[in-house]
Write an enzyme that holds these catalytic residues in place. Structure first.
Site, PDB file in Angstrom:
ATOM      1  N   ARG A 166       0.802  -1.224   0.000  1.00  8.62           N
ATOM      2  CA  ARG A 166       0.000   0.000   0.000  1.00  8.62           C
ATOM      3  C   ARG A 166       0.838   1.279   0.000  1.00  8.62           C
ATOM      4  NH1 ARG A 166      -3.190  -3.121  -1.564  1.00  8.62           N
ATOM      5  NH2 ARG A 166      -5.233  -3.607  -0.693  1.00  8.62           N
ATOM      6  N   SER A 215     -11.535   0.331   1.380  1.00  8.24           N
ATOM      7  CA  SER A 215     -11.026  -0.152   2.661  1.00  8.24           C
ATOM      8  C   SER A 215     -10.446   1.008   3.471  1.00  8.24           C
ATOM      9  CB  SER A 215      -9.951  -1.208   2.439  1.00  8.24           C
ATOM     10  OG  SER A 215     -10.490  -2.339   1.784  1.00  8.24           O
ATOM     11  N   GLU A 297      -5.524   3.324   5.549  1.00 14.33           N
ATOM     12  CA  GLU A 297      -5.311   3.165   4.107  1.00 14.33           C
ATOM     13  C   GLU A 297      -5.904   4.369   3.377  1.00 14.33           C
ATOM     14  OE1 GLU A 297      -6.755   0.041   0.687  1.00 14.33           O
ATOM     15  OE2 GLU A 297      -5.851  -0.769   2.514  1.00 14.33           O
TER      16      GLU A 297
END
Length: 310
Positions: A166, A215, A297
């Site tokens: 990520r 998310s 995130e």
């Protein structure tokens, strides 16, 4: 004092409200919104304007705080969403939606199916090394052409971006203008069928009809869902949130989804502060329950309003 804006061919709108440009529909205004006409227009702006800038994609993975941004927001549009395929190579514009890239690649017999259910556009997918079903942007990435904050245009390869879970090492203020990927070949019908199956699974397990930003937290396990039968859930963000009793938890107009507790929802009248504060509450409660520290995130940027910190 009014800025002396450079002469531009694209649209520059001072004080532009940003809430309607984000999936969560929250946030205050930018100093200005700039939508460049093309790459040359973007280069000219970055060379001419010395203040802070922020590049915004389609607003999917983003909370803009209620006090807005003391920066010019750059939003790439139609001139930056091209697609071409030759052999195993795919060249995309950064504004091309991930889902569209996956479909166009499948039409060309190339497998980018992992992108089909990822919200956002290709530029953001590179910046955050987006991934799903065990495949990440790093697995298909070849190089990206970027315009640096100075206005210089450079090409960055995989080593330069130092992809991790990520995240990437995209230089601060840099704007991606072209992405080259290399994808494995596949049968178009089979690729489209696989994506149809992925969409059905997503719609069955995620709140796709609600206002979300995808998310909310990274998986503590350090990898995304694989979609395989042997996939484990003990260190998935949704599982540790659920175990802490926070599925469906609310704060103001914000809620952790009943359907998938790693999704923050704007139930209709949430402020950015509601959403961020609920996320921080979840982080605190999960740590108290399991000792696991969740990491955001969703990107959070901008200024809180004075009363929100009172």
């Amino acid at each position: 004092m009014q800025d002396n804006w450079p002469e531009l061919r694209g649209a520059l709108t001072p004080g532009r409200e940003l809430a309607e440009l984000t999936w969560l529909r929250v946030g205050g205004p930018a100093k200005a919104l700039f939508q460049p006409a093309d790459r040359d227009d973007l280069v000219h702006f970055l060379k001419s304007y010395t203040g802070p800038v922020f590049t915004m994609g389609v607003g999917s993975n983003l909370i803009i705080r209620d006090g807005g941004l003391d920066a010019v927001v750059i939003r790439l549009g139609r001139g930056f969403n091209g697609f071409s395929a030759q052999g195993n190579r795919i060249t995309c514009g950064p504004a091309l939606l991930d889902a569209h890239a996956a479909r166009k690649a499948a039409d060309a017999g190339l497998d980018l199916t992992f992108l089909r259910t990822i919200p956002g556009a290709i530029g953001g997918a590179v910046a955050m090394n987006a991934g799903c079903y065990g495949t990440y942007m790093a697995d298909v990435f070849v190089e990206a052409t970027v315009v640096l904050r100075s206005g210089e245009t450079v090409t960055l390869d995989k080593d330069a971006l130092k992809f991790a879970y990520r995240q990437s090492a995209l230089p601060e203020g840099a704007v991606i203008v072209e992405v080259v990927m290399e994808a494995p070949k596949g049968d178009p019908k089979e690729l489209h069928a696989r994506m149809d199956d992925q969409l059905a699974k997503r719609d069955a397990t995620q709140p796709t009809k609600d206002r979300t930003a995808g998310s909310t937290f990274r998986n503590p396990a350090g990898f995304s869902s694989t979609g395989r039968e042997d996939d484990t859930h003990e260190l998935k963000a949704w599982k540790v949130i659920d175990d802490a009793g926070l599925r469906g938890h609310t704060l103001g107009g914000a809620q952790m989804s009943e359907k998938h507790p790693n999704f923050l929802i704007n139930t209709g009248d949430a402020t950015a502060a509601d959403l961020e504060d609920l996320g921080e509450l979840v982080r605190k409660k999960v740590f108290e329950h399991s000792g696991i520290e969740l990491h955001w995130e969703v990107l959070r940027i901008g200024n809180r309003l004075p009363h929100e910190d009172a």
